[in-house]
Design a protein around this motif. Structure first.
Motif, PDB file in Angstrom:
ATOM      1  N   ALA A  32     -23.848 -28.126 -20.236  1.00 18.23           N
ATOM      2  CA  ALA A  32     -24.033 -29.573 -20.205  1.00 18.23           C
ATOM      3  C   ALA A  32     -23.108 -30.292 -21.189  1.00 18.23           C
ATOM      4  CB  ALA A  32     -25.491 -29.925 -20.501  1.00 18.23           C
ATOM      5  N   ALA A  33     -22.849 -29.674 -22.330  1.00 21.52           N
ATOM      6  CA  ALA A  33     -22.006 -30.306 -23.351  1.00 21.52           C
ATOM      7  C   ALA A  33     -20.529 -30.266 -23.009  1.00 21.52           C
ATOM      8  CB  ALA A  33     -22.239 -29.628 -24.708  1.00 21.52           C
ATOM      9  N   GLY A  90     -28.168 -35.566 -28.979  1.00 26.97           N
ATOM     10  CA  GLY A  90     -29.615 -35.760 -29.021  1.00 26.97           C
ATOM     11  C   GLY A  90     -30.233 -35.829 -27.640  1.00 26.97           C
ATOM     12  N   ASP A  91     -29.535 -36.493 -26.693  1.00 31.78           N
ATOM     13  CA  ASP A  91     -30.031 -36.577 -25.317  1.00 31.78           C
ATOM     14  C   ASP A  91     -30.118 -35.187 -24.678  1.00 31.78           C
ATOM     15  OD1 ASP A  91     -30.171 -39.353 -25.481  1.00 31.78           O
ATOM     16  OD2 ASP A  91     -28.265 -39.673 -24.428  1.00 31.78           O
ATOM     17  N   LEU A  92     -29.079 -34.386 -24.869  1.00 32.16           N
ATOM     18  CA  LEU A  92     -29.080 -33.044 -24.277  1.00 32.16           C
ATOM     19  C   LEU A  92     -30.212 -32.193 -24.842  1.00 32.16           C
ATOM     20  CD1 LEU A  92     -25.252 -32.272 -24.165  1.00 32.16           C
ATOM     21  CD2 LEU A  92     -26.745 -32.910 -22.256  1.00 32.16           C
ATOM     22  N   GLY A 104     -18.417 -36.249 -19.881  1.00 30.63           N
ATOM     23  CA  GLY A 104     -19.868 -36.315 -20.074  1.00 30.63           C
ATOM     24  C   GLY A 104     -20.286 -37.502 -20.930  1.00 30.63           C
ATOM     25  N   ALA A 105     -21.330 -38.175 -20.495  1.00 32.84           N
ATOM     26  CA  ALA A 105     -21.801 -39.371 -21.192  1.00 32.84           C
ATOM     27  C   ALA A 105     -23.123 -39.145 -21.915  1.00 32.84           C
ATOM     28  CB  ALA A 105     -21.943 -40.523 -20.199  1.00 32.84           C
ATOM     29  N   VAL A 134     -11.054 -35.204 -18.706  1.00 37.08           N
ATOM     30  CA  VAL A 134     -11.452 -36.509 -19.218  1.00 37.08           C
ATOM     31  C   VAL A 134     -12.390 -36.297 -20.390  1.00 37.08           C
ATOM     32  CG1 VAL A 134     -12.654 -38.661 -18.666  1.00 37.08           C
ATOM     33  CG2 VAL A 134     -11.216 -37.555 -16.939  1.00 37.08           C
ATOM     34  N   ARG A 135     -12.109 -36.968 -21.486  1.00 34.51           N
ATOM     35  CA  ARG A 135     -12.910 -36.771 -22.700  1.00 34.51           C
ATOM     36  C   ARG A 135     -14.287 -37.426 -22.542  1.00 34.51           C
ATOM     37  NH1 ARG A 135     -12.558 -38.092 -28.735  1.00 34.51           N
ATOM     38  NH2 ARG A 135     -13.380 -36.139 -29.522  1.00 34.51           N
ATOM     39  N   GLY A 136     -15.311 -36.704 -22.957  1.00 35.62           N
ATOM     40  CA  GLY A 136     -16.665 -37.224 -22.941  1.00 35.62           C
ATOM     41  C   GLY A 136     -17.146 -37.486 -24.351  1.00 35.62           C
ATOM     42  N   LEU A 137     -18.429 -37.742 -24.502  1.00 34.66           N
ATOM     43  CA  LEU A 137     -18.997 -37.975 -25.829  1.00 34.66           C
ATOM     44  C   LEU A 137     -18.996 -36.699 -26.671  1.00 34.66           C
ATOM     45  CD1 LEU A 137     -22.039 -40.310 -25.055  1.00 34.66           C
ATOM     46  CD2 LEU A 137     -19.785 -40.917 -25.959  1.00 34.66           C
ATOM     47  N   LEU A 138     -19.033 -35.550 -26.015  1.00 37.32           N
ATOM     48  CA  LEU A 138     -18.985 -34.263 -26.709  1.00 37.32           C
ATOM     49  C   LEU A 138     -17.771 -33.478 -26.218  1.00 37.32           C
ATOM     50  CD1 LEU A 138     -22.764 -33.330 -26.459  1.00 37.32           C
ATOM     51  CD2 LEU A 138     -21.546 -34.042 -28.520  1.00 37.32           C
TER      52      LEU A 138
END
Length: 179
Positions: free
Chosen positions: A130-131, A141-143, A136-137, A29-33
């Protein structure tokens, strides 16, 4: 940091080691990164060819890269890579400073967390993991902010442990009870 936009192409390709890159699992599933990239320097002329060499075979020919100039002192307009040229652009306000966007005609867009070259290997490993979490949502910058908070907390614990082992607690306790 001020970025310089370099309009010329350097004809000579600079040698470099393999890319430190980790991508989300294929078919997930595709996340933000879509993954994380840990360049060895802040030199895009040296780093982009290494990155595209790692991606072209499995992901398709990379044609464009965009970055935020906050972390790149020089941004060339074009970078020669194996078999073609990659156009490089930048967005100061619109793009997360900790992210690179790569474009390919065959597959589309790839968003990568950019881990600063000076990052310690343990922190880089945590950030890469994490990336690449499927779906991943978390933004780049959050990471990076989470890692900075974790690093600060670990540093504080280390200082407290050093104080404890150097007799800080015993000395402080002894001074109070002896008064």
């Amino acid at each position: 940091m001020t970025a310089t936009i370099e309009p010329t192409i350097i004809k000579e390709r600079l040698p470099s080691a393999s890319a430190r890159l980790r991508l989300a699992p294929t078919g997930s599933v595709r996340g933000l990164l879509d993954g994380a990239w840990w360049p060895r320097s802040r030199d895009l002329l040296r780093e982009i060819p290494t990155l595209t060499d790692a991606l072209d075979a499995c992901w398709g020919r990379i044609t464009h890269v965009t970055v935020n100039p906050a972390h790149w002192p020089v941004i060339p307009r074009k970078v020669p890579v194996t078999g073609h040229t990659v156009r490089v652009g930048w967005f100061a306000d619109e793009q997360d400073p900790n992210k690179a966007i790569l474009l390919s005609y065959t597959v589309g867009r790839l968003d990568l967390l950019v881990i600063p070259p000076e990052t310690e290997s343990a922190a880089a490993a945590r950030l890469m993991a994490a990336a690449t979490v499927p779906g991943g949502a978390r933004t780049a910058g959050d990471l990076m902010a989470d890692e900075a908070i974790g690093h600060d907390a670990a540093e504080t614990r280390s200082q407290e442990e050093e104080w404890e082992t150097d007799g800080g607690a015993a000395s402080a306790g002894g001074a109070r009870s002896g008064s």
